[in-house]
Design a protein around this motif. Structure first.
Motif, PDB file in Angstrom:
ATOM      1  N   VAL A  34       0.610  -5.729  10.229  1.00 10.32           N
ATOM      2  CA  VAL A  34       0.744  -4.372   9.306  1.00 10.32           C
ATOM      3  C   VAL A  34       2.155  -4.012   9.738  1.00 10.32           C
ATOM      4  O   VAL A  34       2.475  -3.701  10.969  1.00 10.32           O
ATOM      5  N   ALA A  93       0.763  -1.201   0.025  1.00  9.38           N
ATOM      6  CA  ALA A  93      -0.019  -0.038  -0.022  1.00  9.38           C
ATOM      7  C   ALA A  93       0.752   1.250   0.081  1.00  9.38           C
ATOM      8  O   ALA A  93       1.557   1.470   0.988  1.00  9.38           O
ATOM      9  N   PHE A 124      -6.006   4.914   0.579  1.00 13.01           N
ATOM     10  CA  PHE A 124      -6.464   4.313   1.585  1.00 13.01           C
ATOM     11  C   PHE A 124      -7.775   3.646   1.358  1.00 13.01           C
ATOM     12  O   PHE A 124      -7.966   2.630   1.903  1.00 13.01           O
ATOM     13  N   VAL A 126      -6.928   0.311   0.123  1.00 11.17           N
ATOM     14  CA  VAL A 126      -6.399  -0.630   1.128  1.00 11.17           C
ATOM     15  C   VAL A 126      -7.512  -1.185   1.920  1.00 11.17           C
ATOM     16  O   VAL A 126      -7.724  -2.412   2.029  1.00 11.17           O
ATOM     17  N   LEU A 168       2.274  -0.831   4.809  1.00  8.58           N
ATOM     18  CA  LEU A 168       1.595   0.159   4.508  1.00  8.58           C
ATOM     19  C   LEU A 168       2.360   1.604   4.835  1.00  8.58           C
ATOM     20  O   LEU A 168       3.130   1.936   5.659  1.00  8.58           O
ATOM     21  N   VAL A 227       0.395  -6.649   5.313  1.00  9.65           N
ATOM     22  CA  VAL A 227       0.334  -5.310   4.905  1.00  9.65           C
ATOM     23  C   VAL A 227       1.454  -4.434   5.195  1.00  9.65           C
ATOM     24  O   VAL A 227       1.721  -4.118   6.334  1.00  9.65           O
TER      25      VAL A 227
END
Length: 210
Positions: A73, A3, A32, A35, A48, A46
């Motif tokens: 994440v 992302a 986002f 996402v 991010l 993820v």
């Protein structure tokens, strides 16, 4: 999931991941909203970015952790000072990867996180939080349930109770109860004050403080 709003950096991360053992199904999101649309419980990790269209700073991490508490994440950011890294970990990140990291370090970080560990860049002393207001805020945010965290994120987006209720498929009365609990845990009296408190952990404020 990778992302990041920069296609070149997404490509670099994909290249790093493709060089690891095993086959990888890599999803990409450039904002986002993407996402949130692509993330689900089947995602193993993820990666991010802290700042992309639709979100600013660590509030995106919080929203995603609220939506999918079991999905690891890792924050990937050019803001790689000890304060940012420490705050990301305190708010539930499974690791932090600097955008200046090389391919080998990215692979090593992903391997650590997929193995159930927490990854931080080497040779960095994270220290302790020096801002008492931020320390108090993070402590209060840690007390929120995943659903309360999602509601807070939606409040930050400016959604009304009935809109949040629709998005979460619950009654408006349930959302009112969640909002009341969020305000109480954050020690504020209004939605506006809650959003202002949350904004203290944005990437912009971190950059100014660093």
């Amino acid at each position: 999931m990778v992302a990041d709003d920069h296609p070149l950096f997404r490509g670099a991360l994909k290249t790093a991941l493709s060089g690891m053992d095993g086959d990888s199904d890599i999803r990409e999101a450039g904002d986002f909203e993407g996402v949130k649309a692509l993330a689900d419980e089947d995602v193993d990790l993820v990666l991010l970015d802290l700042s992309m269209p639709g979100v600013s700073g660590l509030s995106g991490l919080m929203t995603l952790r609220g939506m999918h508490p079991t999905v690891p994440v890792a924050v990937v950011s050019a803001h790689d000072d000890p304060e940012t890294i420490r705050r990301a970990l305190d708010l539930g990140a499974s690791g932090f990867i600097s955008k200046s990291a090389g391919m080998d370090e990215i692979r090593r970080a992903v391997g650590v996180i997929l193995g159930g560990g927490i990854y931080t860049p080497e040779d960095i002393d994270l220290g302790l939080e020096t801002d008492p207001e931020i320390a108090d805020l993070i402590h209060r945010l840690q007390m929120l349930t995943p659903q309360q965290t999602r509601v807070l994120g939606m409040l930050a987006e400016g959604l009304l109770n009935k809109q949040i209720a629709y998005e979460l498929s619950v009654s408006e009365a349930t959302i009112k109860a969640h909002v009341s609990a969020v305000l109480q845990k954050l020690g504020v009296d209004s939605r506006t004050q809650a959003v202002i408190r949350l904004s203290r952990i944005s990437a912009d404020s971190i950059a100014l403080e660093s």
